[in-house]
Design an enzyme around this catalytic site. Structure first.
Site, PDB file in Angstrom:
ATOM      1  N   THR A 157       0.877  -1.170   0.000  1.00  0.00           N
ATOM      2  CA  THR A 157       0.000   0.000   0.000  1.00  0.00           C
ATOM      3  C   THR A 157       0.909   1.213   0.000  1.00  0.00           C
ATOM      4  OG1 THR A 157      -1.780  -1.074   1.233  1.00  0.00           O
ATOM      5  CG2 THR A 157      -1.658   1.300   1.438  1.00  0.00           C
ATOM      6  N   ARG A 185     -13.381  -8.054  -2.831  1.00  0.00           N
ATOM      7  CA  ARG A 185     -12.727  -8.013  -1.519  1.00  0.00           C
ATOM      8  C   ARG A 185     -12.276  -6.574  -1.200  1.00  0.00           C
ATOM      9  NH1 ARG A 185      -7.394  -6.293   0.216  1.00  0.00           N
ATOM     10  NH2 ARG A 185      -6.842  -7.450   2.090  1.00  0.00           N
ATOM     11  N   GLY A 187     -10.039  -4.259   1.506  1.00  0.00           N
ATOM     12  CA  GLY A 187      -9.008  -4.378   2.541  1.00  0.00           C
ATOM     13  C   GLY A 187      -9.142  -3.318   3.619  1.00  0.00           C
ATOM     14  N   ASP A 188      -8.065  -3.128   4.347  1.00  0.00           N
ATOM     15  CA  ASP A 188      -8.079  -2.187   5.477  1.00  0.00           C
ATOM     16  C   ASP A 188      -7.889  -0.735   5.051  1.00  0.00           C
ATOM     17  OD1 ASP A 188      -5.446  -2.977   4.639  1.00  0.00           O
ATOM     18  OD2 ASP A 188      -4.660  -1.892   6.372  1.00  0.00           O
ATOM     19  N   THR A 208       0.337  -0.584   6.061  1.00  0.00           N
ATOM     20  CA  THR A 208       0.458  -1.519   4.938  1.00  0.00           C
ATOM     21  C   THR A 208       0.674  -2.924   5.469  1.00  0.00           C
ATOM     22  OG1 THR A 208       1.688  -2.125   2.947  1.00  0.00           O
ATOM     23  CG2 THR A 208       2.948  -1.079   4.702  1.00  0.00           C
ATOM     24  N   GLY A 209       0.078  -3.897   4.811  1.00  0.00           N
ATOM     25  CA  GLY A 209       0.230  -5.276   5.264  1.00  0.00           C
ATOM     26  C   GLY A 209      -1.044  -6.043   4.998  1.00  0.00           C
ATOM     27  N   GLY A 211      -4.374  -6.830   5.003  1.00  0.00           N
ATOM     28  CA  GLY A 211      -5.495  -5.984   5.407  1.00  0.00           C
ATOM     29  C   GLY A 211      -6.442  -6.640   6.391  1.00  0.00           C
TER      30      GLY A 211
HETATM   31  N1  ASP Z   1      -3.329  -3.468   3.240  1.00  0.00           N
HETATM   32  C1  ASP Z   1      -3.548  -3.767   1.856  1.00  0.00           C
HETATM   33  C2  ASP Z   1      -4.768  -4.607   1.707  1.00  0.00           C
HETATM   34  O1  ASP Z   1      -4.903  -5.582   2.416  1.00  0.00           O
HETATM   35  C3  ASP Z   1      -2.415  -4.433   1.181  1.00  0.00           C
HETATM   36  C4  ASP Z   1      -1.068  -4.100   1.730  1.00  0.00           C
HETATM   37  O2  ASP Z   1      -0.838  -3.010   2.222  1.00  0.00           O
HETATM   38  O3  ASP Z   1      -0.166  -4.920   1.673  1.00  0.00           O
HETATM   39  O4  ASP Z   1      -5.562  -4.310   0.860  1.00  0.00           O
END
Ligand code: ASP
Length: 292
Positions: A157, A185, A187-188, A208-209, A211
């Site tokens: 992200t 879908r 995400g966060d 980021t990560g 979600g």
């Molecule tokens: N957080 C993002 C999501 O899950 C993806 C990411 O940041 O790696 O959509």
């Protein structure tokens, strides 16, 4: 990553940091700065947001973004966007023009047109590198092997946090989500409190990560809550969220955060996180691997 690739990532981060800095030095708001920085990262094919977004399992691109203003606790977010070049700009329009916080799918696309945001063909988001990563992930899923995917291939992200001359904080995030995600879908990143949060009372945070775990742990808001309710420092709160709270759910990732005193925290539990900071002196500091 090759040396040339690393140079490209560093250059893109430096460009975004210096653009934000220039604006803040000229008196722009922290919201202006985070939207400008994230827009530049969305326009780069290197990052999983805007142009360089990952693909869904259906081979489409569905983009999410959010902004939040620390002075007012106003926020705006968009999800499942497919034709808007810069979803972060649309998130700002949602915040400033609609009286809503989150808009998705066709309603969001319509709003973008009404406000004259740049519209692109869905093919604009098709990059060979991401398409190839989708095919590889599908093959691995078929073979039931989660082998050799870098974090950057799986997800990512782009985000920014800023503090302006008036002492106001702001945060923004934008993403293509997770490689090979199910169509529809979310995400966060567009979920306020999960992927993004900003309050002048505590901090501006952009995550980021994975979600799903960021949503279940309300990661961005948790940094703020630990500061407000436990009076923890930014560094302690941010570290706890990534290395304890998120970890307890089996999640990995990182965040960038900033408080009103100008303290910066960028913890991550992945092998690396493209990141950088810039202060009033205008000297960008950029890192990819290493300690948080
Ligand atoms: N957080 C993002 C999501 O899950 C993806 C990411 O940041 O790696 O959509």
């Amino acid at each position: 990553m090759s040396a040339a690739e690393e140079r490209a990532y560093r250059a893109a981060l430096e460009e975004a940091l210096t653009a934000g800095h220039r604006m803040l030095a000229q008196g722009a708001s922290s919201l202006d700065a985070v939207v400008a920085a994230v827009t530049m990262l969305e326009d780069s094919p290197l990052f999983n947001a805007g142009r360089g977004s990952v693909f869904t399992a259906d081979g489409t691109n569905e983009l999410d973004a959010a902004v939040m203003e620390g002075a007012t606790l106003k926020a705006g977010a968009v999800t499942l966007v497919t034709t808007v070049k810069n979803p972060v700009k649309l998130a700002r329009v949602v915040m400033e023009k609609t009286g809503h916080v989150m808009l998705g799918a066709e309603g969001a696309e319509r709003l973008a047109r009404v406000h004259g945001l740049e519209i692109v063909e869905p093919g604009y988001f098709h990059t060979e590198r991401r398409w190839e990563a989708l095919q590889r992930m599908k093959r691995a899923a078929q073979a039931r092997a989660d082998a050799s995917f870098t974090e950057a291939e799986k997800h990512g992200t782009v985000g920014a946090v800023a503090l302006d001359a008036r002492g106001n904080l702001a945060a923004a995030a934008s993403t293509g989500g997770r490689n090979n995600k199910m169509g529809g879908r979310i995400g966060d990143s567009p979920v306020i409190g999960a992927g993004v949060y900003a309050s002048n009372a505590t901090a501006a945070v952009s995550c980021t990560g994975e979600g799903e775990t960021f949503m279940r742990s309300l990661a961005a808001y948790s940094v703020s809550a630990l500061m407000e309710l436990k009076t923890w420092s930014l560094a302690r709160a941010a570290k706890h969220v990534i290395h304890a709270r998120l970890k307890s759910l089996g999640g990995t990732g990182g965040l960038v955060a900033l408080d009103r005193a100008g303290n910066v925290a960028m913890p991550f539990s992945t092998p690396g996180m493209y990141r950088g900071s810039i202060r009033a002196d205008g000297v960008p500091e950029i890192a990819i691997y290493g300690d948080d």
